[in-house]
Every structure is written in structure tokens, then in C-alpha cells.
Write an enzyme that holds these catalytic residues in place. Structure first.
Site, PDB file in Angstrom:
ATOM      1  N   TYR A  54      31.576  12.758  16.697  1.00  0.00           N
ATOM      2  CA  TYR A  54      30.324  13.685  16.428  1.00  0.00           C
ATOM      3  C   TYR A  54      29.683  13.915  17.820  1.00  0.00           C
ATOM      4  O   TYR A  54      28.693  13.645  18.107  1.00  0.00           O
ATOM      5  CB  TYR A  54      29.271  12.952  15.594  1.00  0.00           C
ATOM      6  CG  TYR A  54      28.340  13.855  14.619  1.00  0.00           C
ATOM      7  CD1 TYR A  54      29.134  14.646  13.778  1.00  0.00           C
ATOM      8  CD2 TYR A  54      27.218  14.101  15.018  1.00  0.00           C
ATOM      9  CE1 TYR A  54      28.284  15.442  12.925  1.00  0.00           C
ATOM     10  CE2 TYR A  54      26.318  14.913  14.389  1.00  0.00           C
ATOM     11  CZ  TYR A  54      26.847  15.842  13.217  1.00  0.00           C
ATOM     12  OH  TYR A  54      26.124  16.698  12.530  1.00  0.00           O
ATOM     13  N   HIS A  73      28.520  12.568  25.422  1.00  0.00           N
ATOM     14  CA  HIS A  73      30.064  12.507  25.507  1.00  0.00           C
ATOM     15  C   HIS A  73      30.651  13.607  26.554  1.00  0.00           C
ATOM     16  O   HIS A  73      31.503  13.145  27.169  1.00  0.00           O
ATOM     17  CB  HIS A  73      30.372  12.590  24.182  1.00  0.00           C
ATOM     18  CG  HIS A  73      30.178  11.826  23.011  1.00  0.00           C
ATOM     19  ND1 HIS A  73      29.055  12.137  21.962  1.00  0.00           N
ATOM     20  CD2 HIS A  73      30.361  10.476  22.838  1.00  0.00           C
ATOM     21  CE1 HIS A  73      28.981  11.211  21.243  1.00  0.00           C
ATOM     22  NE2 HIS A  73      29.567  10.089  21.694  1.00  0.00           N
ATOM     23  N   LYS A  81      20.341  11.858  23.988  1.00  0.00           N
ATOM     24  CA  LYS A  81      21.123  12.102  23.217  1.00  0.00           C
ATOM     25  C   LYS A  81      21.870  11.058  22.367  1.00  0.00           C
ATOM     26  O   LYS A  81      22.139  10.288  22.942  1.00  0.00           O
ATOM     27  CB  LYS A  81      22.134  13.192  23.845  1.00  0.00           C
ATOM     28  CG  LYS A  81      21.639  14.453  24.152  1.00  0.00           C
ATOM     29  CD  LYS A  81      22.522  15.725  24.302  1.00  0.00           C
ATOM     30  CE  LYS A  81      21.898  16.663  24.781  1.00  0.00           C
ATOM     31  NZ  LYS A  81      21.619  17.837  23.711  1.00  0.00           N
TER      32      LYS A  81
HETATM   33  P1  AMP Z   1      29.514   6.621  20.769  1.00  0.00           P
HETATM   34  O1  AMP Z   1      30.255   7.823  20.427  1.00  0.00           O
HETATM   35  O2  AMP Z   1      28.012   6.717  20.408  1.00  0.00           O
HETATM   36  O3  AMP Z   1      30.191   5.097  20.795  1.00  0.00           O
HETATM   37  O4  AMP Z   1      29.380   6.712  22.364  1.00  0.00           O
HETATM   38  C1  AMP Z   1      30.799   6.859  23.172  1.00  0.00           C
HETATM   39  C2  AMP Z   1      30.354   7.026  24.452  1.00  0.00           C
HETATM   40  O5  AMP Z   1      29.391   7.937  25.020  1.00  0.00           O
HETATM   41  C3  AMP Z   1      29.677   5.684  24.985  1.00  0.00           C
HETATM   42  O6  AMP Z   1      30.245   4.947  26.352  1.00  0.00           O
HETATM   43  C4  AMP Z   1      28.249   6.111  25.184  1.00  0.00           C
HETATM   44  O7  AMP Z   1      27.289   4.961  25.960  1.00  0.00           O
HETATM   45  C5  AMP Z   1      28.383   7.350  25.730  1.00  0.00           C
HETATM   46  N1  AMP Z   1      27.036   8.193  25.378  1.00  0.00           N
HETATM   47  C6  AMP Z   1      26.619   8.241  24.104  1.00  0.00           C
HETATM   48  N2  AMP Z   1      25.476   8.995  24.326  1.00  0.00           N
HETATM   49  C7  AMP Z   1      25.244   9.069  25.606  1.00  0.00           C
HETATM   50  C8  AMP Z   1      24.370  10.111  26.375  1.00  0.00           C
HETATM   51  N3  AMP Z   1      23.083  10.514  25.790  1.00  0.00           N
HETATM   52  N4  AMP Z   1      24.297  10.185  27.546  1.00  0.00           N
HETATM   53  C9  AMP Z   1      25.415   9.520  28.230  1.00  0.00           C
HETATM   54  N5  AMP Z   1      26.511   8.653  27.525  1.00  0.00           N
HETATM   55  C10 AMP Z   1      26.176   8.662  26.275  1.00  0.00           C
END
Ligand code: AMP
Length: 283
Positions: free
Chosen positions: A32, A37, A184
Site C-alpha cells: 500500500y 516508500h 505519511k
Molecule cells: P511499512 O510498509 O509501513 O512496513 O514501511 C516500509 C518502510 O517504509 C519502513 O522502513 C518505513 O519506515 C518506511 N516508511 C513508511 N512511512 C514512511 C514515511 N512517511 N517516510 C519515510 N519512510 C517511511
């Protein structure tokens, strides 16, 4: 965009790339995908020859009352974004591909995980460490990219890589925010219109706490109390924690000095548990 679902397909592709002497960047996600990301993928593309993105909603890192079943999914949109950002391969396994019936090995940690999100999500980091370890073994990247949005996760992964002598460079990337400041997150989609409006209080409190320290405040309790007051002024918020810790130990500090992490987790409208943070080096 090439999307594969088996470990063997990833291994064969990565082996072929390595034979050509190409470097591999890796961005693990739960899908998503949004601009947060995208920033990780973009950075990885700029620093590596080939980039693999994993999209896996890892059951092991969710507690029994958490949002595993409702976690948002959209592989088509994710593929499009990965393609646009210049990634080469998406690894999108089913849970059975990652955890067969006899699965019983785990990677766990003491210390760094006994604070902040680790307290309210007791099985979370064991699930994260185990799946990231598995993904690292499958993808064998040179560099892996994580967001500072999940600051405790970033610290935990860096520690795991160091402790277990993994030959992978961990790259932390800055938090990407909405226009009004809200960090985000895939979980922002859970918010009703009113909750979304009120959720901006998280980033407002983060910016205020940071400013207090920049302006010279060194008493952690004063900063935390001011942030809590601000968050509580929004009627739909319920604070899980507001903490200031040493970024290397995740232990709470009274006097603000050294490398600190100020982290918050707040439930908004009973609809989403959101996190935000800032890190600072204070002389
Ligand atoms: P997730 O899909 O939520 O497990 O996130 C995957 C990666 O994207 C993780 O390393 C998160 O820290 C990074 N991530 C999620 N949201 C953000 C954001 N707003 N800014 C920077 N990195 C993000």
C-alpha cells in the site's frame, strides 16, 4: 514490473545479477505504497544497480488484536509505483511461502525492544527481526533502506545487523509528510474525515517539542508534558506514549543531551494507532 512470489525466483534473479557484478539494493515494505516508500525506493535506485522491493504483510509482527486482516493492500498500484521509481523486482510471497508448517526459528532481541512500541506491541519486534532476517537471507542485498518514521525499528535492525555480523549496509531515510505535516502512513487510510483533521496534532506536537529543545529546553519532562497537553487538546486522541530516549539504548532520559529520539504513539478516533518522532543530536 516483474512480480514474483517464491523464494527461488528471487534467488535465481539475484544470483544472475551478482554474476554480472551488479550491486543489489533492497526495500522491505508491507505494501500500500505511498511517497514515504517511494523515497526509499528512489534512494535505493540511485545507490545500487538493481533494486528489489518486498511487499509482505508479515503475520508474525501483528498481535492477536491488531489490524492484520484489515491492513490495506493494492498490488496493482504498488507495482506501478515501483516501476515509476525504477525498481526491478517485487517479491510478494504468500505467508505459507515464508512460514511453512514446521516453522519454529526466531530472531529476538533484548533491551532495545523493551521500550516504546515494544511495550504496547510485545510480539512486534520479534516478528520484524525474524522476517527481516529471512528477507535478507533471500535477497542478499548490499544495502537495505528503512524509514526514520519507524525510528525504533531502524535502531533495532541496525543493532541486529551489527550483532549478527550481517554484511549489509543499513540506510536510514527521512520521514516524508503530508502537506499539513502528518507523517505519511498506509494506516492513515483508516481515518475518518474528522480523525484525519485531528491527526495533524501528532506532527504539530513533534514540531513543537523539537523547537523547545532547539530553543534550549533540556528538561525532558517539560517537553513531554507540553507535547502531551497539545495532543490531549484534540478530543479524538488517546496517547499510547510520548517519550524521550537515548537513541542508542532506547532508555528514557531526564536531561536532554547526546543523541536523542523523541517518539510518540497515539490512537486517533479508535481507528488508527499512529506514530511519529524526531531525532536530534544535542550538545
Ligand atoms: P511499512 O510498509 O509501513 O512496513 O514501511 C516500509 C518502510 O517504509 C519502513 O522502513 C518505513 O519506515 C518506511 N516508511 C513508511 N512511512 C514512511 C514515511 N512517511 N517516510 C519515510 N519512510 C517511511
Amino acid at each position: 514490473m516483474r512480480v514474483v512470489s517464491t523464494v527461488n525466483e528471487v534467488r535465481n534473479q539475484v544470483k544472475a545479477w551478482k554474476k554480472e557484478g551488479l550491486s543489489i539494493g533492497f526495500v522491505p515494505t508491507m505494501g500500500y505504497l505511498h511517497e514515504g516508500h517511494a523515497s526509499l525506493i528512489k534512494r535505493s535506485v540511485s545507490e545500487n544497480d538493481k533494486v528489489v522491493v518486498s511487499i509482505f504483510v508479515n503475520p508474525m509482527q501483528f498481535g492477536p488484536t491488531e489490524d492484520l486482516a484489515s491492513y490495506p493492500r493494492d498490488l496493482e498500484a504498488d507495482s506501478k509505483l515501483c516501476e515509476e521509481m525504477g525498481a526491478e523486482l517485487i517479491f510478494h510471497p504468500e505467508p505459507e511461502e515464508m512460514y511453512d508448517q514446521g516453522f519454529c526459528s526466531f530472531v529476538d532481541m533484548n533491551g532495545l525492544t523493551n521500550a516504546l512500541c515494544g511495550l504496547s506491541r510485545p510480539v512486534h519486534f520479534r516478528g520484524v527481526c525474524t522476517v527481516v532476517n529471512k528477507l535478507f537471507n533471500i535477497v542478499t542485498p548490499d544495502k537495505a533502506y528503512f524509514g526514520e518514521k519507524d525510528a525504533q525499528q531502524l535502531a533495532v535492525i541496525k543493532r541486529m545487523v551489527k550483532d549478527l555480523n550481517m554484511d549489509i549496509e543499513i540506510v536510514g531515510c527521512p520521514i516524508i509528510r503530508e502537506a499539513d505535516g502528518l507523517a505519511k502512513s498506509s494506516r492513515n487510510t483508516y481515518l475518518s474525515d474528522e480523525s484525519r483533521k485531528q491527526a495533524v496534532i501528532l506532527s504539530k506536537s513533534i514540531f513543537m517539542g523539537k523547537k523547545m529543545i532547539e530553543d534550549g529546553e533540556r528538561n525532558a519532562k517539560k517537553v513531554i508534558d507540553a507535547m502531551k497537553d497539545m495532543i490531549n487538546s484534540a478530543s479524538l486522541t488517546k496517547i499510547d506514549y510520548v517519550e524521550i530516549v537515548d537513541v542508542n539504548t532506547m532508555k528514557s532520559i531526564d536531561e536532554i543531551k547526546g543523541e536523542i529520539l523523541c517518539a510518540i504513539a497515539v490512537n486517533v478516533g479508535g481507528e488508527a494507532r499512529l506514530i511519529d518522532n524526531f531525532m536530534m543530536k544535542v550538545d
